[in-house]
Enzyme design. Structure first.
Site, mmCIF file in Angstrom:
data_model
loop_
_atom_site.group_PDB
_atom_site.id
_atom_site.type_symbol
_atom_site.label_atom_id
_atom_site.label_comp_id
_atom_site.label_asym_id
_atom_site.label_seq_id
_atom_site.Cartn_x
_atom_site.Cartn_y
_atom_site.Cartn_z
ATOM 1 N N THR A 177 -8.265 9.044 5.114
ATOM 2 C CA THR A 177 -8.275 7.939 4.172
ATOM 3 C C THR A 177 -7.212 8.242 3.118
ATOM 4 O O THR A 177 -6.787 9.392 2.973
ATOM 5 C CB THR A 177 -9.661 7.778 3.522
ATOM 6 O OG1 THR A 177 -9.665 6.624 2.682
ATOM 7 C CG2 THR A 177 -10.045 8.987 2.696
ATOM 8 N N HIS A 232 -12.166 24.955 -49.109
ATOM 9 C CA HIS A 232 -12.486 23.674 -49.744
ATOM 10 C C HIS A 232 -11.381 23.243 -50.712
ATOM 11 O O HIS A 232 -11.616 22.516 -51.668
ATOM 12 C CB HIS A 232 -13.836 23.726 -50.482
ATOM 13 C CG HIS A 232 -14.954 24.232 -49.645
ATOM 14 N ND1 HIS A 232 -15.636 23.431 -48.754
ATOM 15 C CD2 HIS A 232 -15.505 25.478 -49.531
ATOM 16 C CE1 HIS A 232 -16.564 24.146 -48.130
ATOM 17 N NE2 HIS A 232 -16.501 25.389 -48.582
ATOM 18 N N HIS A 289 0.863 -1.179 0.000
ATOM 19 C CA HIS A 289 0.000 0.000 0.000
ATOM 20 C C HIS A 289 0.900 1.230 0.000
ATOM 21 O O HIS A 289 1.629 1.477 0.964
ATOM 22 C CB HIS A 289 -0.900 0.002 1.233
ATOM 23 C CG HIS A 289 -2.059 0.944 1.131
ATOM 24 N ND1 HIS A 289 -1.903 2.314 1.139
ATOM 25 C CD2 HIS A 289 -3.400 0.724 1.024
ATOM 26 C CE1 HIS A 289 -3.091 2.894 1.046
ATOM 27 N NE2 HIS A 289 -4.020 1.949 0.974
ATOM 28 N N ASN A 336 12.030 17.322 -45.327
ATOM 29 C CA ASN A 336 10.671 16.959 -44.918
ATOM 30 C C ASN A 336 10.216 17.784 -43.707
ATOM 31 O O ASN A 336 11.014 18.039 -42.796
ATOM 32 C CB ASN A 336 10.605 15.474 -44.583
ATOM 33 C CG ASN A 336 10.866 14.595 -45.792
ATOM 34 O OD1 ASN A 336 10.568 14.982 -46.912
ATOM 35 N ND2 ASN A 336 11.438 13.425 -45.572
ATOM 36 N N ARG A 388 -17.019 5.076 -3.846
ATOM 37 C CA ARG A 388 -15.600 4.958 -4.221
ATOM 38 C C ARG A 388 -15.363 3.693 -5.034
ATOM 39 O O ARG A 388 -15.890 2.625 -4.699
ATOM 40 C CB ARG A 388 -14.742 4.900 -2.946
ATOM 41 C CG ARG A 388 -13.251 4.546 -3.025
ATOM 42 C CD ARG A 388 -12.523 5.308 -4.020
ATOM 43 N NE ARG A 388 -11.106 5.536 -3.717
ATOM 44 C CZ ARG A 388 -10.261 5.919 -4.626
ATOM 45 N NH1 ARG A 388 -10.660 6.089 -5.871
ATOM 46 N NH2 ARG A 388 -9.008 6.161 -4.325
ATOM 47 N N SER A 416 15.615 12.625 -46.625
ATOM 48 C CA SER A 416 15.136 11.328 -47.090
ATOM 49 C C SER A 416 16.343 10.427 -47.295
ATOM 50 O O SER A 416 17.379 10.870 -47.802
ATOM 51 C CB SER A 416 14.369 11.494 -48.406
ATOM 52 O OG SER A 416 14.202 10.239 -49.045
ATOM 53 N N SER A 417 16.195 9.150 -46.919
ATOM 54 C CA SER A 417 17.310 8.221 -47.092
ATOM 55 C C SER A 417 17.535 7.886 -48.557
ATOM 56 O O SER A 417 18.579 7.341 -48.924
ATOM 57 C CB SER A 417 17.047 6.939 -46.292
ATOM 58 O OG SER A 417 15.899 6.269 -46.801
#
Length: 472
Positions: A131, A180, A101, A312, A344, A304-305
């Site tokens: 509590t 649009h 606990h 990018n 609870r 880029s590889s």
């Protein structure tokens, strides 16, 4: 090759073998949250709440025999959370192995440190009438409050300022709009960023105004144990002054748990900030793809590889992904935490352990957008070329001027929308075609001259004034 069990013993590899990316690859971007939202931070805050409750009980004469503490005794108690270091973390873990606990382990940890001191006779004030949720709800409230105010808000505010600065710098740079996905009434690049900065700033103000609620009222929120033990104390007042003394808003009516509604409110606002930031990331990505922005490179970096020419927009793509993860977690937390069966259940306990993960992905996204924006430079030539190829967008101001002329009694202004539709819809037209059309309308001379001088690049309305007047 090492097996997993071998790897876990190699401390030097810990960042590389972390199960989650926030504790591995991206640790640097989220490190500031660790002091607030990690497991050790939770236990440190539990220690803080427990010792402050001890001090408050003595200072308020709530429990007979609980004398006022000396300055040295207060310092001794407050040194317990302040000194919760690696050795303390390990000790707490060993206690928890026995108690099974975590909050009870915190109580025993404190009692070990006051054993044999002048506080030993008062040792049962540790966790008095509490509590676990009395300690936990206050700890989480303080942790989240600290993480938001000290880490998340400064990062988010800095980003919004960066967006606002970009808006001001580009307030007069004309840009073809796309509604649009089609060519539409021009705007300025700065005005569009001002819209995003304004939206983001509004969410920040909501987050800044957030209340952080807390309670300390016993096992079912009735002060039952308190009044059974010491019926003569005004426990409602003791509770209120303690919670408010911690810098939180007191919640007087709860079950065993504080209801967590404030958390749901906060996480909705942070998630909404993230969704607006996601909108910014996708828009900037699109502007980069249109050539409106050039991206700076760093020596040795690879886009880029396979394709050497590429740069990018990975910062914005990374941000999108992390914002989606963050929003999903915040949504789940907000939906889960406001519900608890009867007085609870424990669903909130497991859920709240992911608060740091949700904020971590948000912080990582903020960092990526900030870094991505820092690489951009405006390509005014590309913006101008798009505008110059889109003279059809002037159909709108021409037909609007014809409408105004018709209302003023000018003859020959019938069906302005339909006439401009016939001229421009699906047609590729240029400056000459527009001016010829305007010249043959019979508009008042001043109106005709104004429209003839209008270009897609100058048809930006009050965009610059809106940036100057309304961007905070």
């Amino acid at each position: 090759m090492c097996g997993v069990n071998d790897w876990t013993s190699l401390a030097a590899l810990e960042p590389a073998i972390a199960l989650g990316p926030l504790d591995g690859r991206y640790r640097g971007a989220v490190a500031g949250l660790v002091d607030h939202l990690s497991e050790p931070a939770l236990n440190r805050m539990r220690l803080h709440v427990e010792v402050e409750w001890f001090i408050h009980l003595c200072a308020s004469d709530a429990v007979p025999g609980a004398r006022p503490l000396t300055d040295d005794e207060v310092a001794l108690l407050r040194a317990i959370p302040a000194g919760f270091d690696a050795a303390g973390i390990a000790e707490h873990a060993e206690i928890e192995k026995v108690t099974v606990h975590d909050v009870k382990a915190v109580e025993y940890y404190i009692k070990r440190r006051i054993e044999g001191t002048s506080l030993d006779p008062l040792r049962e004030l540790v966790h008095f009438a509490c509590t676990s949720e009395d300690i936990n709800n206050l700890s989480y409230a303080l942790m989240v409050q600290g993480a938001v105010r000290d880490v998340w808000l400064p990062a988010a505010s800095s980003l919004v300022s960066q967006v606002a600065d970009l808006a001001r710098a580009a307030k007069a740079v004309p840009m073809l709009s796309r509604t649009h996905g089609q060519t539409a009434t021009p705007t300025t690049l700065g005005k569009e960023f001002a819209v995003l900065a304004h939206r983001l700033g509004r969410q920040l103000r909501r987050v800044e105004a957030q209340e952080y609620l807390g309670k300390i009222n016993g096992a079912t929120g009735t002060f039952g144990a308190h009044t059974a033990a010491v019926p003569g104390t005004d426990w409602i007042e003791v509770s209120r002054t303690f919670v408010e003394g911690l810098g939180l808003t007191w919640n007087p009516l709860t079950t065993q748990i504080e209801s967590h509604d404030w958390q749901a409110e906060l996480y909705a606002d942070v998630a909404r900030f993230g969704r607006i930031l996601h909108n910014l990331a996708t828009d900037v990505w699109t502007y980069v793809s249109l050539g409106y922005f050039a991206q700076a490179t760093t020596k040795g970096s690879i886009g880029s590889s396979a394709m050497p020419h590429k740069i990018n927009p990975i910062r914005f793509e990374n941000a999108e992904a992390n914002l989606e993860i963050s929003a999903a977690l915040f949504d789940t937390l907000g939906a889960t935490l406001v519900t608890s069966r009867l007085q609870r259940d424990l669903t909130d306990s497991s859920s709240q352990r992911n608060i740091g993960v949700a904020f971590g992905h948000s912080m990582l996204a903020i960092d990526n957008v900030r870094r991505g924006l820092g690489t951009l430079s405006v390509n005014e030539g590309a913006l101008a070329a798009d505008l110059d190829a889109s003279w059809e967008v002037l159909a709108e101001p021409i037909q609007s001027a014809m409408r105004a002329a018709a209302v003023a009694g000018v003859a020959g202004m019938e069906d302005p929308y339909e006439r401009l539709k016939e001229l421009t819809r699906g047609q590729q037209i240029d400056a000459e075609a527009i001016r010829e059309f305007v010249g043959g309308l019979g508009l008042p001379e001043e109106t005709a001259a104004r429209l003839s001088e209008l270009t897609p690049g100058t048809y930006v309305g009050l965009a610059e004034k809106l940036v100057d007047g309304f961007l905070a």
